[in-house]
Design an enzyme around this catalytic site. Structure first.
Site, short mmCIF file in Angstrom:
data_model
loop_
_atom_site.label_atom_id
_atom_site.label_comp_id
_atom_site.label_asym_id
_atom_site.label_seq_id
_atom_site.Cartn_x
_atom_site.Cartn_y
_atom_site.Cartn_z
N ALA A 11 -27.76 -116.40 14.92
CA ALA A 11 -26.89 -116.09 13.78
C ALA A 11 -27.71 -115.94 12.51
N GLY A 12 -28.85 -115.24 12.63
CA GLY A 12 -29.61 -114.85 11.44
C GLY A 12 -29.05 -113.53 10.93
N ASN A 37 -25.72 -120.09 18.41
CA ASN A 37 -26.78 -120.37 17.43
C ASN A 37 -27.14 -121.85 17.50
N LYS A 38 -28.41 -122.13 17.21
CA LYS A 38 -28.93 -123.51 17.25
C LYS A 38 -28.15 -124.44 16.34
N VAL A 81 -30.70 -121.54 22.95
CA VAL A 81 -30.96 -120.63 24.08
C VAL A 81 -32.30 -121.03 24.69
N GLU A 170 -45.24 -114.82 -1.74
CA GLU A 170 -43.99 -115.34 -2.31
C GLU A 170 -44.02 -116.87 -2.39
N ASP A 300 -35.96 -109.04 14.34
CA ASP A 300 -37.40 -109.21 14.61
C ASP A 300 -37.74 -109.16 16.10
N GLN A 318 -34.00 -106.30 5.89
CA GLN A 318 -33.40 -105.00 5.56
C GLN A 318 -33.11 -104.20 6.84
P1 FAD Z 1 -33.48 -114.58 11.66
O1 FAD Z 1 -32.83 -114.18 10.40
O2 FAD Z 1 -34.74 -115.34 11.59
O3 FAD Z 1 -32.43 -115.35 12.57
C1 FAD Z 1 -32.68 -115.86 13.85
C2 FAD Z 1 -31.55 -116.84 14.17
O4 FAD Z 1 -31.68 -117.24 15.54
C3 FAD Z 1 -31.61 -118.12 13.34
O5 FAD Z 1 -30.30 -118.46 12.93
C4 FAD Z 1 -32.14 -119.16 14.32
O6 FAD Z 1 -31.70 -120.48 14.06
C5 FAD Z 1 -31.57 -118.65 15.64
N1 FAD Z 1 -32.35 -119.06 16.80
C6 FAD Z 1 -33.68 -118.92 16.99
N2 FAD Z 1 -34.04 -119.39 18.20
C7 FAD Z 1 -32.90 -119.83 18.79
C8 FAD Z 1 -32.60 -120.40 20.07
N3 FAD Z 1 -33.56 -120.60 20.98
N4 FAD Z 1 -31.33 -120.73 20.34
C9 FAD Z 1 -30.33 -120.52 19.43
N5 FAD Z 1 -30.55 -119.97 18.22
C10 FAD Z 1 -31.81 -119.63 17.91
N6 FAD Z 1 -37.34 -109.38 4.77
C11 FAD Z 1 -36.82 -108.57 3.84
O7 FAD Z 1 -36.28 -107.49 4.17
N7 FAD Z 1 -36.86 -108.88 2.51
C12 FAD Z 1 -37.38 -110.04 2.07
O8 FAD Z 1 -37.42 -110.30 0.86
C13 FAD Z 1 -37.93 -110.95 3.02
N8 FAD Z 1 -38.42 -112.12 2.62
C14 FAD Z 1 -38.87 -113.01 3.56
C15 FAD Z 1 -39.33 -114.26 3.11
C16 FAD Z 1 -39.79 -115.19 4.03
C17 FAD Z 1 -40.27 -116.53 3.54
C18 FAD Z 1 -39.82 -114.86 5.42
C19 FAD Z 1 -40.33 -115.87 6.42
C20 FAD Z 1 -39.37 -113.63 5.87
C21 FAD Z 1 -38.89 -112.68 4.94
N9 FAD Z 1 -38.40 -111.44 5.34
C22 FAD Z 1 -37.89 -110.57 4.41
C23 FAD Z 1 -38.33 -111.09 6.77
C24 FAD Z 1 -36.91 -111.42 7.30
O9 FAD Z 1 -36.55 -112.72 6.92
C25 FAD Z 1 -36.82 -111.29 8.82
O10 FAD Z 1 -37.28 -110.02 9.19
C26 FAD Z 1 -35.35 -111.48 9.24
O11 FAD Z 1 -34.97 -112.82 9.01
C27 FAD Z 1 -35.15 -111.13 10.70
O12 FAD Z 1 -33.78 -111.29 11.02
P2 FAD Z 1 -33.35 -111.76 12.48
O13 FAD Z 1 -31.87 -111.69 12.53
O14 FAD Z 1 -34.14 -111.04 13.50
O15 FAD Z 1 -33.85 -113.28 12.57
P1 NAD Z 2 -47.72 -110.17 7.44
O1 NAD Z 2 -48.16 -109.80 8.80
O2 NAD Z 2 -47.05 -109.17 6.61
O3 NAD Z 2 -48.97 -110.74 6.61
C1 NAD Z 2 -49.87 -111.66 7.19
C2 NAD Z 2 -51.19 -111.64 6.43
O4 NAD Z 2 -52.04 -112.62 6.99
C3 NAD Z 2 -51.92 -110.30 6.53
O5 NAD Z 2 -52.25 -109.89 5.24
C4 NAD Z 2 -53.13 -110.63 7.40
O6 NAD Z 2 -54.27 -109.87 7.02
C5 NAD Z 2 -53.35 -112.11 7.10
N1 NAD Z 2 -54.06 -112.83 8.19
C6 NAD Z 2 -53.86 -112.73 9.53
N2 NAD Z 2 -54.69 -113.58 10.18
C7 NAD Z 2 -55.39 -114.25 9.23
C8 NAD Z 2 -56.39 -115.28 9.29
N3 NAD Z 2 -56.82 -115.81 10.44
N4 NAD Z 2 -56.92 -115.73 8.13
C9 NAD Z 2 -56.49 -115.22 6.93
N5 NAD Z 2 -55.55 -114.25 6.83
C10 NAD Z 2 -55.00 -113.78 7.97
O7 NAD Z 2 -46.79 -111.47 7.66
P2 NAD Z 2 -45.75 -112.17 6.69
O8 NAD Z 2 -46.23 -112.18 5.28
O9 NAD Z 2 -45.43 -113.47 7.33
O10 NAD Z 2 -44.48 -111.22 6.76
C11 NAD Z 2 -43.75 -111.10 7.99
C12 NAD Z 2 -42.73 -109.98 7.87
O11 NAD Z 2 -41.74 -110.36 6.91
C13 NAD Z 2 -43.34 -108.67 7.35
O12 NAD Z 2 -42.72 -107.61 8.00
C14 NAD Z 2 -42.99 -108.67 5.89
O13 NAD Z 2 -42.85 -107.36 5.38
C15 NAD Z 2 -41.66 -109.40 5.88
N6 NAD Z 2 -41.49 -110.06 4.57
C16 NAD Z 2 -40.99 -109.30 3.56
C17 NAD Z 2 -40.85 -109.85 2.30
C18 NAD Z 2 -40.28 -109.01 1.19
O14 NAD Z 2 -39.89 -107.87 1.42
N7 NAD Z 2 -40.18 -109.52 -0.03
C19 NAD Z 2 -41.21 -111.19 2.08
C20 NAD Z 2 -41.73 -111.93 3.13
C21 NAD Z 2 -41.88 -111.35 4.39
#
Ligand code: FAD
Ligand code: NAD
Length: 407
Positions: A11-12, A37-38, A81, A170, A300, A318
């Site tokens: 439920a992400g 969902n967990k 799951v 971030e 993802d 997105q």
């Molecule tokens: P999630 O949103 O991660 O949801 C997965 C769900 O599955 C969760 O509710 C979890 O509890 C549940 N789950 C997992 N395993 C199990 C299991 N075994 N059993 C039951 N339930 C389970 N993307 C953007 O577009 N813009 C941003 O600004 C952005 N900022 C980010 C900032 C951070 C800090 C991070 C870590 C990521 C960011 N991302 C951003 C990336 C984005 O968050 C992910 O791509 C997005 O969450 C993926 O959506 P999802 O539905 O695949 O998974």
């Molecule tokens: P990422 O893969 O985008 O970045 C990981 C970084 O770690 C890379 O720059 C890589 O060169 C570095 N790296 C890898 N191995 C390393 C090592 N051993 N030592 C040092 N550096 C190393 O991963 P993320 O930042 O976790 O993002 C994950 C996904 O979530 C991406 O698709 C990103 O676009 C998305 N995201 C988006 C936003 C936003 O849009 N504001 C914010 C957070 C995450």
């Protein structure tokens, strides 16, 4: 008449949006919809770095699933799951099993650790409410402990961020904003605290607009963040990390390594027997798994190639939200006996990354660059738009970010 069973896992962003869309498109007589969902809450993964730094309480980030999912139309199962058995059309949960006719896999990501020694044991990740709250508590504890030992330990005040991608940057912005408050709270001189971003590539945010990268680095350096670029994190120990730059190794003492150097799909997908590419399901244009026509994959766990670059679209909220629209539409067509399925096309609305709540960088509308306050307002608009889409004005007013003028 037997109604088909639709089971949605996770439920992400991807899972909850698919569920909310489906509950509108299908009536109770069309199908049984089950969401697993967990936890009994949905959280915004995109806000977790704020919870980890302690600049936003985790209760702002999570919301009860019952507030947005209609439990008279959807059967909610709070469980974990364990595995998916696509050949038997079954999902194994910690507390039982579910049969399905159609499955939506939306189990999100886990940290990619690339076999680096000590990471799993000693590093923290920003991957769920629980893992993020732990980082906040751990940093608070280390600051509290610092002045309560006979010998002050620098490793308690060194915060290392492994990876200078969007998550690492971030988090750096948030923790840099939090540190002055922590110093005041625990009687610590700010100059003693180090926040160090270790990035393997020659620059942080590799591939992003260079002018905006420079802006971000300058803004973060002004808040006391140090960068080690072209430096590979090689090992993580309980009280330090080893990095390698220009073939030279250096050890940095730290009790706090936040690993933000990349993600992979939930490993349940790879272990399920579904056909995978880089651990994800490379979905058909209609978002179904090529090896199993009754399985949709979103978020993802799904891989979609960008034809223009020849590389997969990065995993983002997105794209997960947009995929949920198409998956829900296609499921409702199949349930109603149709065959004309929609093709997924990613509509890139840009990227905005925060550098703390009052600063950000971004590119929108193709090539319009934003930085500073206007970018931070845009980031909040994006966050608020999602809440509106998920739960309407009520949810927006309850959970939205409206602090655009406060410091
Ligand atoms: P999630 O949103 O991660 O949801 C997965 C769900 O599955 C969760 O509710 C979890 O509890 C549940 N789950 C997992 N395993 C199990 C299991 N075994 N059993 C039951 N339930 C389970 N993307 C953007 O577009 N813009 C941003 O600004 C952005 N900022 C980010 C900032 C951070 C800090 C991070 C870590 C990521 C960011 N991302 C951003 C990336 C984005 O968050 C992910 O791509 C997005 O969450 C993926 O959506 P999802 O539905 O695949 O998974
Ligand atoms: P990422 O893969 O985008 O970045 C990981 C970084 O770690 C890379 O720059 C890589 O060169 C570095 N790296 C890898 N191995 C390393 C090592 N051993 N030592 C040092 N550096 C190393 O991963 P993320 O930042 O976790 O993002 C994950 C996904 O979530 C991406 O698709 C990103 O676009 C998305 N995201 C988006 C936003 C936003 O849009 N504001 C914010 C957070 C995450």
């Amino acid at each position: 008449m037997n109604k088909p069973n639709i089971v949605i896992l996770g439920a992400g962003y991807g899972g909850i949006m698919t569920t909310v869309k489906l509950q509108k498109k299908l009536g109770v007589n069309d199908a049984n919809i089950t969401l697993v969902n967990k936890h009994d809450y949905h959280y915004q993964t995109t806000w977790l770095h704020e919870n980890a730094a302690g600049t936003l309480h985790h209760d702002r980030t999570r919301l009860p699933i019952k507030d947005v999912v209609d439990f008279s139309k959807v059967n909610f199962v709070q469980d974990t799951v364990l595995s998916i058995k696509p050949d038997d059309k079954k999902v194994v949960l910690e507390n039982g099993e579910l049969d399905y006719d159609y499955l939506v896999v939306a189990l999100g990501f886990e940290a990619a650790t690339f076999g680096i020694p000590g990471l799993i044991e000693n590093a923290f990740t920003i991957s769920s409410i629980n893992s993020s709250r732990l980082i906040r508590e751990h940093i608070d504890y280390n600051f509290a402990k610092y002045n309560n030992e006979a010998e002050n330990k620098q490793e308690r005040l060194n915060i290392v961020i492994g990876g200078g991608g969007f998550t690492g940057i971030e988090f750096a912005g948030e923790i840099a904003n939090r540190v002055p408050e922590l110093c005041k709270e625990y009687d610590i001189d700010r100059s003693k605290v180090r926040i160090i971003v270790v990035e393997a590539a020659p620059t942080v945010l590799p591939g992003f607009d260079p002018q905006l990268v420079e802006y971000a680095m300058n803004a973060l350096e002004a808040k006391g963040v140090e960068f080690k670029v072209g430096a590979m994190l090689k090992e993580c120990k309980p009280d330090g990390i080893v990095i390698e730059k220009d073939e030279k190794r250096e050890e940095i003492p730290t009790n706090t390594t936040v690993w933000a150097a990349g993600v992979r799909a939930n490993s349940i997908v790879e272990e399920s027997g579904l056909e995978v590419n880089r651990g994800k399901v490379e979905v058909q244009p209609d978002l179904r798994a090529p090896s199993h026509q009754d399985v949709f994959v979103v978020g993802d766990c799904a891989l979609i190639m960008n034809e223009e670059t020849g590389r997969p679209y990065p995993p983002t909220a997105q794209i997960a939200i947009q995929e949920a629209d198409v998956a829900a539409h296609n499921l409702s067509v199949l349930i109603k006996g149709g065959t004309e399925l929609e093709t997924f096309h990613f509509n890139n609305q840009g990227t905005v990354a925060s550098l703390g709540h009052d600063d950000a960088i971004g590119v929108i509308l193709g090539d319009k660059k934003l930085f500073g306050w206007s970018a931070s307002v845009m980031k909040k608009i994006i966050d608020n738009r999602y809440l509106l889409k998920l739960g309407g004005v009520g949810l927006l007013l309850k959970k939205g970010k409206f602090n655009i003028f406060s410091k």
